[in-house]
Design an enzyme around this catalytic site. Structure first.
Site, short mmCIF file in Angstrom:
data_model
loop_
_atom_site.label_atom_id
_atom_site.label_comp_id
_atom_site.label_asym_id
_atom_site.label_seq_id
_atom_site.Cartn_x
_atom_site.Cartn_y
_atom_site.Cartn_z
N GLY A 47 0.52 -4.33 6.85
CA GLY A 47 1.06 -3.32 5.92
C GLY A 47 0.23 -3.33 4.65
CB ALA A 48 -3.27 -4.28 4.35
CD GLU A 74 -1.77 4.57 5.52
OE1 GLU A 74 -1.61 5.81 5.39
OE2 GLU A 74 -1.01 3.73 5.02
CB ALA A 111 1.74 -3.70 12.56
CE1 TYR A 224 15.20 -3.97 -5.84
CE2 TYR A 224 16.90 -2.83 -4.57
CZ TYR A 224 16.30 -3.12 -5.79
OH TYR A 224 16.81 -2.58 -6.94
CE1 TYR A 234 16.53 -1.16 -0.07
CE2 TYR A 234 17.44 -3.38 0.01
CZ TYR A 234 16.40 -2.51 0.23
OH TYR A 234 15.24 -2.98 0.75
CB VAL A 273 7.84 5.04 -7.59
CG1 VAL A 273 7.57 6.34 -6.84
CG2 VAL A 273 8.84 5.25 -8.71
P1 NAD Z 1 4.83 1.19 1.63
O1 NAD Z 1 5.40 2.36 2.34
O2 NAD Z 1 4.04 1.43 0.40
O3 NAD Z 1 3.89 0.32 2.61
C1 NAD Z 1 4.15 0.21 3.97
C2 NAD Z 1 2.93 -0.30 4.71
O4 NAD Z 1 3.28 -0.48 6.09
C3 NAD Z 1 1.72 0.63 4.70
O5 NAD Z 1 0.54 -0.14 4.62
C4 NAD Z 1 1.79 1.31 6.07
O6 NAD Z 1 0.55 1.76 6.57
C5 NAD Z 1 2.31 0.16 6.89
N1 NAD Z 1 2.96 0.56 8.15
C6 NAD Z 1 4.09 1.28 8.33
N2 NAD Z 1 4.38 1.37 9.65
C7 NAD Z 1 3.41 0.69 10.31
C8 NAD Z 1 3.15 0.41 11.68
N3 NAD Z 1 3.94 0.83 12.65
N4 NAD Z 1 2.04 -0.31 11.96
C9 NAD Z 1 1.20 -0.76 11.00
N5 NAD Z 1 1.42 -0.54 9.70
C10 NAD Z 1 2.50 0.18 9.36
O7 NAD Z 1 6.06 0.23 1.37
P2 NAD Z 1 6.40 -0.88 0.27
O8 NAD Z 1 7.40 -0.29 -0.65
O9 NAD Z 1 5.18 -1.53 -0.25
O10 NAD Z 1 7.22 -1.89 1.18
C11 NAD Z 1 6.69 -3.08 1.70
C12 NAD Z 1 7.81 -4.10 1.79
O11 NAD Z 1 8.30 -4.38 0.48
C13 NAD Z 1 9.01 -3.62 2.61
O12 NAD Z 1 9.53 -4.70 3.34
C14 NAD Z 1 9.99 -3.20 1.53
O13 NAD Z 1 11.33 -3.25 1.96
C15 NAD Z 1 9.70 -4.25 0.48
N6 NAD Z 1 10.19 -3.95 -0.88
C16 NAD Z 1 10.01 -2.71 -1.43
C17 NAD Z 1 10.52 -2.46 -2.70
C18 NAD Z 1 10.35 -1.11 -3.37
O14 NAD Z 1 11.03 -0.83 -4.33
N7 NAD Z 1 9.43 -0.28 -2.92
C19 NAD Z 1 11.17 -3.47 -3.42
C20 NAD Z 1 11.30 -4.73 -2.85
C21 NAD Z 1 10.81 -4.95 -1.56
NA NA Z 2 3.03 -2.37 1.65
#
Ligand code: NAD
Ligand code: NA
Length: 396
Positions: A47-48, A74, A111, A224, A234, A273
């Site tokens: 998820g990079a 992507e 993934a 979260y 949530y 966001v």
């Molecule tokens: P994001 O949407 O920015 O990133 C998601 C990533 O996952 C991307 O790199 C995307 O390409 C990848 N991805 C999605 N489906 C995929 C698949 N099937 N195969 C490979 N890659 C895949 O999300 P984010 O907000 O950075 O979330 C990441 C983590 O952080 C999650 O577990 C989320 O719950 C957690 N989180 C988010 C927040 C927030 O407010 N955004 C707060 C706390 C925790």
């Molecule tokens: Na991410």
């Protein structure tokens, strides 16, 4: 072509390569400005390409000179259509990494699948040998289960009863009431299957089986919590059940890593966001109040500031890693500060379409949303044609 934002609700269908590149450069500069971290050397980020995962990759590479492999899903560019933002982010990251003499390669695919895990394993064997940090940062609405082939869809629903609260359309600033019907048992199970810990465990098991984790390797996934206010949608809703499962999985993984003295952690991050959080009802209104108050108190952070603090002050500060009573690392400490939350509670009741412009940071929300796609980034001339096809140098 000239690329402009084309939004449909909480998604944007276009992305700007120059803006995405500038965002990545800004994050790299931030990490460099904070000095080096005695951190990991070989890092796998699942998820990079956006959000917390991208920030983790940048922190590893430019904070600790780590070699990084990134996995993500992507869309590449087409002659008629720009790529998805994570594509451009990764292209920019790899270009900067290469110029800095850092190893960086990427795998674009699902993934959750066995194929992508195998491909990643082959790449690690060939190039890095062993990994000392695995970041698990997937946010996905669907997962095709590798054993059954069943496609599970996650949902964002309350459990046990319907839930009504205010929400904002962050494009217009209109506040309205939203009612969400409660989840069925099936909704809960599906959400846990998509966003719970099973796939994280599958990844770590697969890596360990091939002896690709170094002694004392760490793995971290993101969670979260948030305030009472958002609990029904949530933490006590379907997504919360998935996070409960993810957090429990950390203990299972730590147990399974005992032979190498490895550890699995969940880090609870602040609300920000991202593409994932924009889709959750009620949360954007909460975030626009949160941003306003955190900025006023000089404790606002974006993904990169959060990950810098996670690495420098929690994971790699040469001390025992501090966790809460449930074993979780907390970098949501500033969001959850009593004075900050008390203020949000107070503002929540008075938030209307008329007042939000002054009591909340709707502009900050909207700006961050467009920034995710490379728009409204300072220093970019959006009237310029962008014609070159952007490639990711180390894409496998
Ligand atoms: P994001 O949407 O920015 O990133 C998601 C990533 O996952 C991307 O790199 C995307 O390409 C990848 N991805 C999605 N489906 C995929 C698949 N099937 N195969 C490979 N890659 C895949 O999300 P984010 O907000 O950075 O979330 C990441 C983590 O952080 C999650 O577990 C989320 O719950 C957690 N989180 C988010 C927040 C927030 O407010 N955004 C707060 C706390 C925790
Ligand atoms: Na991410």
């Amino acid at each position: 072509m000239i690329i402009e934002p084309r939004t449909r609700g909480f998604i944007c269908l276009t992305a700007h390569p120059k803006g995405c590149e500038q965002n990545v450069i800004n994050q790299i500069n931030y990490i460099k400005s904070k000095g080096s971290i005695n951190g990991p050397k070989n890092v796998l980020v699942i998820g990079a390409s956006t959000g917390f995962g991208l920030a983790s990759r940048i922190t590893s590479a430019f904070g600790s000179n780590a070699s990084t492999i990134g996995v993500f899903l992507e869309k590449p560019p087409k002659p008629s259509r720009p790529a998805s933002p994570g594509w451009y982010n990764t292209a920019a990251f790899e270009k900067e990494a290469q110029e800095a003499g850092l190893y960086a390669k990427s795998i674009n695919g699902d993934a959750f699948s066995n194929e992508i895990k195998e491909q990643t394993i082959e790449l690690i064997k060939k190039d890095l040998g062993q990994i000392d940090l695995v970041i698990y940062s997937l946010a996905s609405p669907v997962r095709v289960h590798p054993e059954t082939g069943v496609k599970h869809k996650s949902s964002l629903k309350p459990i046990g009863g319907s839930y009504t609260n205010k929400t904002v359309d962050f494009h217009t600033g209109d506040i309205s009431q939203i009612s969400i019907e409660p989840a069925t048992e099936e909704d809960i199970e599906n959400t846990v299957t998509v966003m719970g810990g099973e796939d994280w465990k599958f990844w770590i098991d697969a890596l360990q089986k091939e002896n690709l984790l170094s002694p004392e390797a760490k793995t971290v996934a993101y969670s979260y919590i948030g305030p009472k206010l958002t609990e029904p949608v949530y933490r006590k809703g379907t997504i919360g059940r998935a996070k409960d499962d993810l957090e429990a999985t950390a203990f299972d993984i730590t147990k399974s890593l005992s032979a190498i003295n490895g550890n699995a952690y969940v880090s609870v991050n602040k609300a920000l966001v991202t593409q994932a959080s924009s889709a959750i009802p009620v949360i954007p209104l909460y975030i626009s109040l949160l941003y306003k108050i955190m900025k006023e108190n000089n404790v606002h952070e974006g993904c990169i500031e959060q990950m810098q603090r996670l690495f420098a002050d929690r994971l790699y500060n040469n001390q025992e890693i501090k966790t809460d009573d449930k074993g979780r690392i907390r970098v949501d400490d500033w969001e959850m500060r009593e004075d900050i939350q008390a203020k949000i509670k107070e503002l929540w009741d008075s938030a209307t379409t008329e007042t939000l412009g002054t009591i909340g940071d709707l502009e900050g929300y909207s700006n961050d949303f467009f920034n995710l796609f490379g728009f409204k980034v300072d220093g970019i001339d959006y009237t310029q044609e962008v014609n070159e096809v952007v490639e990711i140098p180390g894409l496998q």
